[in-house]
Write an enzyme that holds these catalytic residues in place. Structure first.
Site, PDB file in Angstrom:
ATOM      1  CE  LYS A 138      -3.608  -0.245  -0.557  1.00 60.69           C
ATOM      2  NZ  LYS A 138      -4.695  -0.818  -1.584  1.00 60.69           N
ATOM      3  N   GLY A 139       2.152   0.847  -0.906  1.00 56.75           N
ATOM      4  CA  GLY A 139       2.570   2.165  -0.414  1.00 56.75           C
ATOM      5  C   GLY A 139       2.693   3.129  -2.134  1.00 56.75           C
ATOM      6  N   GLY A 140       2.502   1.880  -3.128  1.00 59.59           N
ATOM      7  CA  GLY A 140       2.798   2.494  -4.537  1.00 59.59           C
ATOM      8  C   GLY A 140       2.725   2.124  -5.350  1.00 59.59           C
ATOM      9  NE  ARG A 142       0.215  -4.121 -10.021  1.00 56.31           N
ATOM     10  CZ  ARG A 142       0.720  -5.025 -10.654  1.00 56.31           C
ATOM     11  NH1 ARG A 142       1.136  -4.996 -12.054  1.00 56.31           N
ATOM     12  NH2 ARG A 142       1.359  -6.246  -9.811  1.00 56.31           N
ATOM     13  CE  LYS A 344      -3.423  -1.600  -6.606  1.00 59.27           C
ATOM     14  NZ  LYS A 344      -2.965  -2.075  -5.567  1.00 59.27           N
ATOM     15  N   GLY A 345      -7.206   3.994  -5.122  1.00 61.34           N
ATOM     16  CA  GLY A 345      -7.635   4.440  -4.875  1.00 61.34           C
ATOM     17  C   GLY A 345      -8.940   4.793  -3.817  1.00 61.34           C
ATOM     18  NE  ARG A 346     -10.890  -0.708  -2.275  1.00 61.25           N
ATOM     19  CZ  ARG A 346      -9.545  -1.774  -2.611  1.00 61.25           C
ATOM     20  NH1 ARG A 346      -8.216  -1.689  -1.816  1.00 61.25           N
ATOM     21  NH2 ARG A 346      -9.543  -3.468  -2.745  1.00 61.25           N
ATOM     22  CG  HIS A 348      -8.190   6.222   3.483  1.00 59.52           C
ATOM     23  ND1 HIS A 348      -6.911   6.655   3.284  1.00 59.52           N
ATOM     24  CD2 HIS A 348      -7.844   5.374   2.425  1.00 59.52           C
ATOM     25  CE1 HIS A 348      -6.053   6.004   2.856  1.00 59.52           C
ATOM     26  NE2 HIS A 348      -6.700   5.603   1.647  1.00 59.52           N
TER      27      HIS A 348
END
EC number: 2.8.2.-
Length: 381
Positions: A138-140, A142, A344-346, A348
């Protein structure tokens, strides 16, 4: 008349012979002309580029199937979450799990054949990766891999192999067979974010090649933990609240470091383990925040670290307001831009501000230690 006819046929035959010789000379001249200009050498490479682009399409197809496939692991219920004694949840398991369908020994060729993609590729060689994106979840990671795959001199595995944490017993040759074919001058890469937090991974990577370049995408550990929780919550709506998992005791504010969403953010402790086997010069620490705000700038640093020409630049990106992060502009011959998937981009969930502040206070000394070790101040306050 008979003799005159013979002469006509004889002359006509001579003409045909001269025409044949003429066209033969033209073909020979044309062949040598194109070879001298380099066409003969570039033709196999052009064919190879087309073939590897087909493999890229196959990788993308596999990733879509992976996202649609239900997870083979189930999270424990709420009670077992509170009584957990391990250091990993369903999203972060260090022990081998079910072997993924798309990573079977013959999947690379059999899947390609079933999709009508040619696999009789005699160009290039399967090599061990010269560079690995080892973290963090979850750091980026991908986004970074997709941005790198624009570069013509980068060839990467689409799915996460998880070799050095889950499937190491399958052997190095099995691992190499997962890699795409590359030509001289191209770099083979893979990314598996869980390597960074796996105790055995550094020594295992060094056993393969201690010269391997290592890329770590890091992000504010508090934001990263919330993003990690959000991903798990989307798959398991019955998950306990973030604060009940992050805090051992809400009144005292004691942080539960056995929860993987918290533990992953202790970057300094994980880096200490890696520095036992690799010098700091073998690492590049990429800012997950700057990968969003200035993707071309961060990609410039990555390309320099890998010894690549700066091909990926501003012209490749645009900012997607809906998702809140950069997307790749529409490639030539495509009908739409390339953005990361729906996962991606859900948005929070709302977390109590006092819980977030307690986490910031908890991470502060670890962050400062990480700044000293990496030589970079990421500004997480």
């Amino acid at each position: 008349m008979g003799c005159s006819g013979c002469r006509v046929r004889f002359n006509f035959g001579k003409v045909l012979s001269k025409v044949s010789v003429f066209f033969t000379m033209v073909l020979i001249f044309t062949y040598f002309f194109y070879c001298l200009t380099g066409f003969c050498d570039s033709a196999p490479r052009t064919l190879y580029r087309q073939q590897v682009s087909d493999y890229d399409a196959l990788d993308d197809h596999r990733r879509v199937l992976d996202e649609l496939r239900p997870s083979p692991r189930l999270l424990p219920d709420a009670q077992s979450q509170r009584n957990r004694s391990g250091s990993a949840d369903a999203e972060q398991v260090d022990t081998p799990g079910p072997f993924p369908q798309h990573m079977s020994e013959s999947a690379n060729e059999e899947s390609a054949q079933s999709n009508g993609i040619p696999v009789s590729n005699t160009f290039g060689t399967k090599r061990f990766p010269q560079a690995i994106i080892i973290g963090v979840k979850k750091g980026g990671t991908r986004a970074l891999l997709e941005f790198l795959r624009i570069h013509p001199d980068v060839r990467a595995v689409g799915a996460e192999p998880h070799f050095f944490d889950r499937f190491y017993d399958k052997g190095l040759e099995w691992y190499r067979n997962l890699m795409p074919r590359t030509l001289d001058g191209q770099i083979t890469m893979e990314k598996t974010p869980s390597y960074f937090v796996t105790k055995e991974a550094p020594s295992r990577v060094c056993t393969m090649n201690c010269q391997t370049k290592l890329i770590v995408v890091v992000r504010d550990p508090v934001t990263r933990a919330v993003s990690d929780y959000t991903q798990t919550l989307s798959k398991n709506p019955g998950l306990p609240s973030f604060q009940s998992l992050a805090l051992k005791n809400y009144t005292t504010g004691l942080i539960d470091t056995t929860w993987s969403a918290v533990r992953i953010g202790l970057y300094a402790k994980h880096l200490e383990n890696w520095l036992l086997h690799f010098p700091l010069s073998h690492f590049l620490f990429v800012s997950g925040e700057r990968l969003v705000s200035d993707p071309a700038g961060e990609m410039g640093r990555v390309q320099d670290f890998l010894g690549l020409k700066r091909v990926v630049s501003d012209k490749h990106f645009y900012f997607n307001q809906t998702k809140g992060f950069p997307c790749l502009k529409k490639p030539e011959g495509s009908s739409r831009p390339r953005c990361l998937g729906k996962s991606k981009g859900r948005p929070h969930p709302q977390i109590p501000s006092e819980v977030l502040q307690r986490l910031r206070d908890f991470y502060r000394p670890f962050n400062h230690r990480f700044y000293q070790m990496s030589g970079q101040d990421f500004g997480w306050e």
